[in-house]
Motif scaffolding. Structure first.
Motif, PDB file in Angstrom:
ATOM      1  N   THR A 207       0.853  -1.185   0.000  1.00  0.00           N
ATOM      2  CA  THR A 207       0.000   0.000   0.000  1.00  0.00           C
ATOM      3  C   THR A 207       0.894   1.241   0.000  1.00  0.00           C
ATOM      4  N   PRO A 208       0.324   2.424  -0.237  1.00  0.00           N
ATOM      5  CA  PRO A 208       1.130   3.646  -0.165  1.00  0.00           C
ATOM      6  C   PRO A 208       1.766   3.860   1.207  1.00  0.00           C
ATOM      7  N   SER A 209       1.211   3.218   2.237  1.00  0.00           N
ATOM      8  CA  SER A 209       1.759   3.350   3.596  1.00  0.00           C
ATOM      9  C   SER A 209       2.674   2.198   3.969  1.00  0.00           C
ATOM     10  N   GLY A 210       3.016   1.369   2.991  1.00  0.00           N
ATOM     11  CA  GLY A 210       3.894   0.237   3.281  1.00  0.00           C
ATOM     12  C   GLY A 210       3.160  -1.089   3.127  1.00  0.00           C
ATOM     13  N   LEU A 211       3.853  -2.146   3.489  1.00  0.00           N
ATOM     14  CA  LEU A 211       3.284  -3.482   3.359  1.00  0.00           C
ATOM     15  C   LEU A 211       2.298  -3.732   4.498  1.00  0.00           C
ATOM     16  N   ARG A 212       1.096  -4.146   4.132  1.00  0.00           N
ATOM     17  CA  ARG A 212       0.056  -4.450   5.120  1.00  0.00           C
ATOM     18  C   ARG A 212      -0.336  -5.928   4.995  1.00  0.00           C
ATOM     19  N   ARG A 213      -0.811  -6.475   6.104  1.00  0.00           N
ATOM     20  CA  ARG A 213      -1.289  -7.856   6.124  1.00  0.00           C
ATOM     21  C   ARG A 213      -2.786  -7.859   6.375  1.00  0.00           C
ATOM     22  N   LEU A 214      -3.484  -8.584   5.549  1.00  0.00           N
ATOM     23  CA  LEU A 214      -4.936  -8.690   5.657  1.00  0.00           C
ATOM     24  C   LEU A 214      -5.276 -10.137   5.994  1.00  0.00           C
ATOM     25  N   GLY A 215      -6.036 -10.342   7.065  1.00  0.00           N
ATOM     26  CA  GLY A 215      -6.438 -11.687   7.437  1.00  0.00           C
ATOM     27  C   GLY A 215      -5.613 -12.209   8.595  1.00  0.00           C
ATOM     28  N   GLY A 216      -5.618 -13.523   8.751  1.00  0.00           N
ATOM     29  CA  GLY A 216      -4.914 -14.171   9.858  1.00  0.00           C
ATOM     30  C   GLY A 216      -5.890 -14.847  10.790  1.00  0.00           C
TER      31      GLY A 216
END
Length: 217
Positions: A207-216
């Motif tokens: 993302t524009p704000s860096g790497l994001r994690r979705l889920g888990g």
């Protein structure tokens, strides 16, 4: 597991699916996680569901799906386990869909059966379990085969998001990998499998704000 593939059959990650009690809740969940809200989607009359869509690059997108309260009732189980979603529950990355160029050959028994779906003037084929449950608790994909020029990502607004990897944890990773071999899952976009106490899906998204994690879990 019987491998029924043809020589040129291939499957690949098509989209990841957030299952939610409502589209409003699902949209808020995605925006909080990724900083971008999904855009307009479609209705599925034969399933009494509707969705929102968000591009994750040139070939993969995100779907938020929920029961459609305005749809006519259906006398069948809805896909993605939606009938088990309780009002007020937390949206989650519960499922994913793989596209294939030969759905009849790719659909092994664990994935359910192939049905022709429709929306307005569009039809496509999809393989899923008739009881609505997710195969291997969501580690296995639903399969889809569209017309060559009918992928919805072509009409989605551009987004600044790019999926890097879909990670799958499962208590029996060998079983998941055997299924991937059966459907000839391509290595790009990347789908990885590791052992976990329960099934969990995690998408790594730039993302524009860096790497994001979705889920888990």
């Amino acid at each position: 597991m019987t491998l029924g593939f043809t020589e040129h059959m291939v499957s690949r990650l098509d989209h990841i699916t957030i299952v939610a009690p409502s589209l409003v809740a699902g949209s808020a969940y995605v925006e909080a996680a990724l900083g971008v809200a999904p855009g307009p989607g479609r209705e599925h009359p034969s399933m009494a569901t509707h969705n929102l869509l968000l591009s994750l690059g040139s070939s993969v997108y995100l779907e938020v799906i929920a029961a459609n309260p305005d749809a006519a009732p259906v006398s069948r189980a809805r896909w993605f386990g939606i009938d088990e979603i309780l009002d007020g529950s937390t949206p989650r990355l519960a499922a994913w869909v793989a596209s294939t160029n030969d759905i009849a050959a790719a659909t092994v028994p664990a994935l359910g059966q192939v049905e022709t779906m429709y929306r307005e003037s569009h039809t496509w084929q999809m393989a899923f379990r008739p009881d609505g449950a997710l195969a291997l608790d969501g580690a296995a994909p639903l399969l889809i085969q569209r017309a060559v020029d009918a992928n919805p990502i072509a009409t989605m607004p551009a987004s600044p998001l790019q999926i890097r990897e879909l990670q799958i944890q499962h208590p029996a990773p060998e079983e998941v990998l055997a299924l991937f071999a059966a459907i000839r899952l391509a290595s790009t976009p990347s789908v990885t499998v590791a052992r976990g106490a329960t099934c969990a899906l995690v998408a790594e998204i730039q993302t524009p704000s860096g790497l994001r994690r979705l889920g888990g879990a």
